[in-house]
Write a protein that holds these residues in place. Structure first.
Motif, mmCIF file in Angstrom:
data_model
loop_
_atom_site.group_PDB
_atom_site.id
_atom_site.type_symbol
_atom_site.label_atom_id
_atom_site.label_comp_id
_atom_site.label_asym_id
_atom_site.label_seq_id
_atom_site.Cartn_x
_atom_site.Cartn_y
_atom_site.Cartn_z
ATOM 1 N N THR A 234 0.840 -1.186 0.000
ATOM 2 C CA THR A 234 0.000 0.000 0.000
ATOM 3 C C THR A 234 0.885 1.250 0.000
ATOM 4 N N ALA A 235 0.285 2.386 -0.331
ATOM 5 C CA ALA A 235 1.027 3.643 -0.299
ATOM 6 C C ALA A 235 1.571 3.893 1.114
ATOM 7 N N GLU A 236 0.774 3.592 2.120
ATOM 8 C CA GLU A 236 1.205 3.792 3.503
ATOM 9 C C GLU A 236 2.418 2.924 3.827
ATOM 10 N N ASP A 237 2.398 1.658 3.393
ATOM 11 C CA ASP A 237 3.513 0.773 3.700
ATOM 12 C C ASP A 237 4.766 1.124 2.901
ATOM 13 N N VAL A 238 4.598 1.584 1.661
ATOM 14 C CA VAL A 238 5.759 2.056 0.898
ATOM 15 C C VAL A 238 6.399 3.232 1.623
ATOM 16 N N ASP A 239 5.585 4.173 2.071
ATOM 17 C CA ASP A 239 6.123 5.322 2.803
ATOM 18 C C ASP A 239 6.857 4.871 4.060
ATOM 19 N N THR A 240 6.288 3.898 4.766
ATOM 20 C CA THR A 240 6.942 3.407 5.982
ATOM 21 C C THR A 240 8.300 2.806 5.664
ATOM 22 N N ILE A 241 8.376 2.008 4.609
ATOM 23 C CA ILE A 241 9.654 1.387 4.240
ATOM 24 C C ILE A 241 10.685 2.445 3.863
ATOM 25 N N VAL A 242 10.271 3.431 3.074
ATOM 26 C CA VAL A 242 11.212 4.478 2.662
ATOM 27 C C VAL A 242 11.707 5.252 3.878
ATOM 28 N N ARG A 243 10.790 5.635 4.760
ATOM 29 C CA ARG A 243 11.174 6.437 5.938
ATOM 30 C C ARG A 243 12.109 5.686 6.877
ATOM 31 N N THR A 244 11.874 4.383 7.025
ATOM 32 C CA THR A 244 12.543 3.643 8.098
ATOM 33 C C THR A 244 13.715 2.784 7.619
ATOM 34 N N THR A 245 14.028 2.800 6.321
ATOM 35 C CA THR A 245 15.155 2.006 5.830
ATOM 36 C C THR A 245 16.143 2.924 5.105
ATOM 37 N N PHE A 246 16.164 2.898 3.789
ATOM 38 C CA PHE A 246 17.179 3.700 3.100
ATOM 39 C C PHE A 246 16.937 5.195 3.273
ATOM 40 N N GLY A 247 15.669 5.614 3.389
ATOM 41 C CA GLY A 247 15.392 7.028 3.611
ATOM 42 C C GLY A 247 15.922 7.521 4.941
ATOM 43 N N PHE A 248 16.042 6.615 5.909
ATOM 44 C CA PHE A 248 16.574 6.952 7.222
ATOM 45 C C PHE A 248 18.039 7.376 7.125
ATOM 46 N N ARG A 249 18.747 6.864 6.119
ATOM 47 C CA ARG A 249 20.166 7.184 5.943
ATOM 48 C C ARG A 249 20.386 8.517 5.224
ATOM 49 N N TYR B 294 30.532 7.392 13.208
ATOM 50 C CA TYR B 294 29.649 8.523 12.904
ATOM 51 C C TYR B 294 28.284 8.026 12.433
ATOM 52 N N ARG B 295 28.307 7.059 11.507
ATOM 53 C CA ARG B 295 27.053 6.509 10.981
ATOM 54 C C ARG B 295 26.161 5.983 12.102
ATOM 55 N N ASN B 296 26.735 5.169 12.976
ATOM 56 C CA ASN B 296 25.932 4.565 14.032
ATOM 57 C C ASN B 296 25.361 5.620 14.982
ATOM 58 N N LYS B 297 26.185 6.603 15.348
ATOM 59 C CA LYS B 297 25.724 7.677 16.225
ATOM 60 C C LYS B 297 24.630 8.494 15.545
ATOM 61 N N ALA B 298 24.816 8.775 14.255
ATOM 62 C CA ALA B 298 23.828 9.572 13.513
ATOM 63 C C ALA B 298 22.473 8.879 13.494
ATOM 64 N N TYR B 299 22.469 7.563 13.275
ATOM 65 C CA TYR B 299 21.193 6.849 13.191
ATOM 66 C C TYR B 299 20.494 6.793 14.547
ATOM 67 N N VAL B 300 21.255 6.642 15.615
ATOM 68 C CA VAL B 300 20.646 6.645 16.947
ATOM 69 C C VAL B 300 20.073 8.024 17.259
ATOM 70 N N LYS B 301 20.814 9.080 16.922
ATOM 71 C CA LYS B 301 20.324 10.439 17.166
ATOM 72 C C LYS B 301 19.065 10.728 16.344
ATOM 73 N N MET B 302 19.030 10.226 15.118
ATOM 74 C CA MET B 302 17.842 10.421 14.295
ATOM 75 C C MET B 302 16.640 9.725 14.918
ATOM 76 N N GLN B 303 16.837 8.513 15.412
ATOM 77 C CA GLN B 303 15.739 7.805 16.053
ATOM 78 C C GLN B 303 15.260 8.551 17.298
ATOM 79 N N GLU B 304 16.184 9.108 18.057
ATOM 80 C CA GLU B 304 15.814 9.894 19.237
ATOM 81 C C GLU B 304 15.007 11.132 18.846
ATOM 82 N N LEU B 305 15.428 11.794 17.784
ATOM 83 C CA LEU B 305 14.703 12.977 17.308
ATOM 84 C C LEU B 305 13.284 12.609 16.877
ATOM 85 N N LEU B 306 13.160 11.517 16.133
ATOM 86 C CA LEU B 306 11.834 11.086 15.678
ATOM 87 C C LEU B 306 10.939 10.727 16.850
#
Length: 335
Positions: A220-235, A305-317
């Motif tokens: 679904t459009a909702e699930d595509v958005d979720t995948i983009v936001r939470t996988t490669f889009g997260f980077r 840096y990558r690992n810290k950035a992803y944790v900080k992004m999750q905290e922000l979200l």
């Protein structure tokens, strides 16, 4: 946004923004906060005056939300003015940013008027999203002083700006334009003149593939958005596609392309540059060479840096909570 006072880098610069809607208005706000005196114009003096009121009101709200510095509305009142006409707006301006609707006839007419009324040495930029700069340059007197300066919506808050010379642009002007844009807190990237430039070729390629996935019933459009936001889009706030590929391993990317080619041989043909690097044994960060050639000694630092950035992004979200796209759940406070 910090409220600490700092020197205004564009102090004393007179700049015009032609087209004062949400894009042009946002650009005017940025220029004023950087110290420039900005004249805006639109299809009529009344529309420009109304948009000036909106620009001030937005600045007030943005300050209340912590997005603009204290006193931003006063800066707008002091440094942004609504001109009675386009010709009045560009008179005496050293730089003019055109931000009228994305219709070539409208832009051509506007650019003819700008280049006729502005000083011969005034630099003219166009905030176009997809139209070839060379095509727009056809309407500009002395087109060597014309280029694309493409902000993204919402202009006050998206940090990247495409700088797009056409083949006839005087390249000696580019550093000065980049200086103006960077003074507004943005990051610039020089892009050659082609349909859609970089931003929209990538953006619409993703949207096209996402739409096909929904049409095929894969998700679904909702699930595509979720995948983009939470996988490669997260980077993506931290790394572009080449850095991500280098860290993943270019041999892995080549294998994935080969897998996809079994179903879509043309759509997912292995990029030539990727195949050449793999054939040379340049597999990304794990081999010390790839698209970006990250030095081997910096790889541990990059991974940290990558690992810290992803944790900080999750905290922000987690701090922000979910975007208010869907109806609020029972007991949830509406944003």
């Amino acid at each position: 946004m910090s409220t600490t006072s700092s020197p205004a880098p564009l102090q004393g610069r007179q700049i015009a923004v032609v087209g004062s809607g949400y894009m042009g208005g946002g650009i005017a706000q940025l220029l004023a906060l950087a110290g420039a005196d900005v004249r805006i114009s639109d299809v009529s003096a009344e529309v420009a005056a109304g948009n000036l009121e909106r620009i001030v009101a937005e600045a007030t709200q943005y300050t209340a939300d912590g997005l603009f510095p204290e006193g931003a509305a006063d800066v707008m009142r002091a440094r942004v003015s609504a001109a009675a006409s386009l010709e009045e707006a560009v008179d005496g301006a050293s730089f003019v940013e055109e931000a009228v609707p994305e219709k070539i006839a409208v832009k051509h007419d506007t650019l003819r008027r700008i280049s006729a009324a502005a000083a011969d040495d005034a630099v003219i930029g166009s905030n176009t999203s997809t139209i070839l700069i060379a095509r727009l340059a056809e309407a500009v007197h002395r087109p060597e002083r014309f280029l694309g300066v493409h902000y993204s919506n919402p202009a006050p808050f998206i940090p990247g700006v495409e700088i797009i010379p056409h083949p006839g642009t005087d390249e000696s002007l580019l550093p000065g334009v980049e200086e103006i844009v960077r003074a507004t807190g943005k990051q610039t990237a020089r892009v050659n003149d082609t349909d859609g430039f970089v931003l929209n070729r990538l953006q619409y390629a993703l949207f096209s593939e996402a739409s096909q996935l929904v049409e095929e019933g894969v998700a679904t459009a909702e699930d595509v958005d979720t995948i983009v936001r939470t996988t490669f889009g997260f980077r993506l706030p931290f790394f572009g596609p080449f850095a991500i590929a280098d860290m993943a391993g270019l041999d892995v990317y080549e294998f994935c392309f080969q897998s996809l080619q079994g179903r879509w041989p043309e759509r997912f043909a292995t990029p030539t540059a990727l195949a050449e690097l793999v054939a040379q044994g340049k597999l990304g960060t794990k081999s010390g060479g790839g698209f970006l050639d990250v030095p081997a000694e910096r790889v541990p630092e990059l991974v940290a840096y990558r690992n810290k950035a992803y944790v900080k992004m999750q905290e922000l979200l987690a701090e922000l909570g979910p975007a208010p796209i869907h109806p609020a759940e029972p007991g949830e406070t509406e944003q």
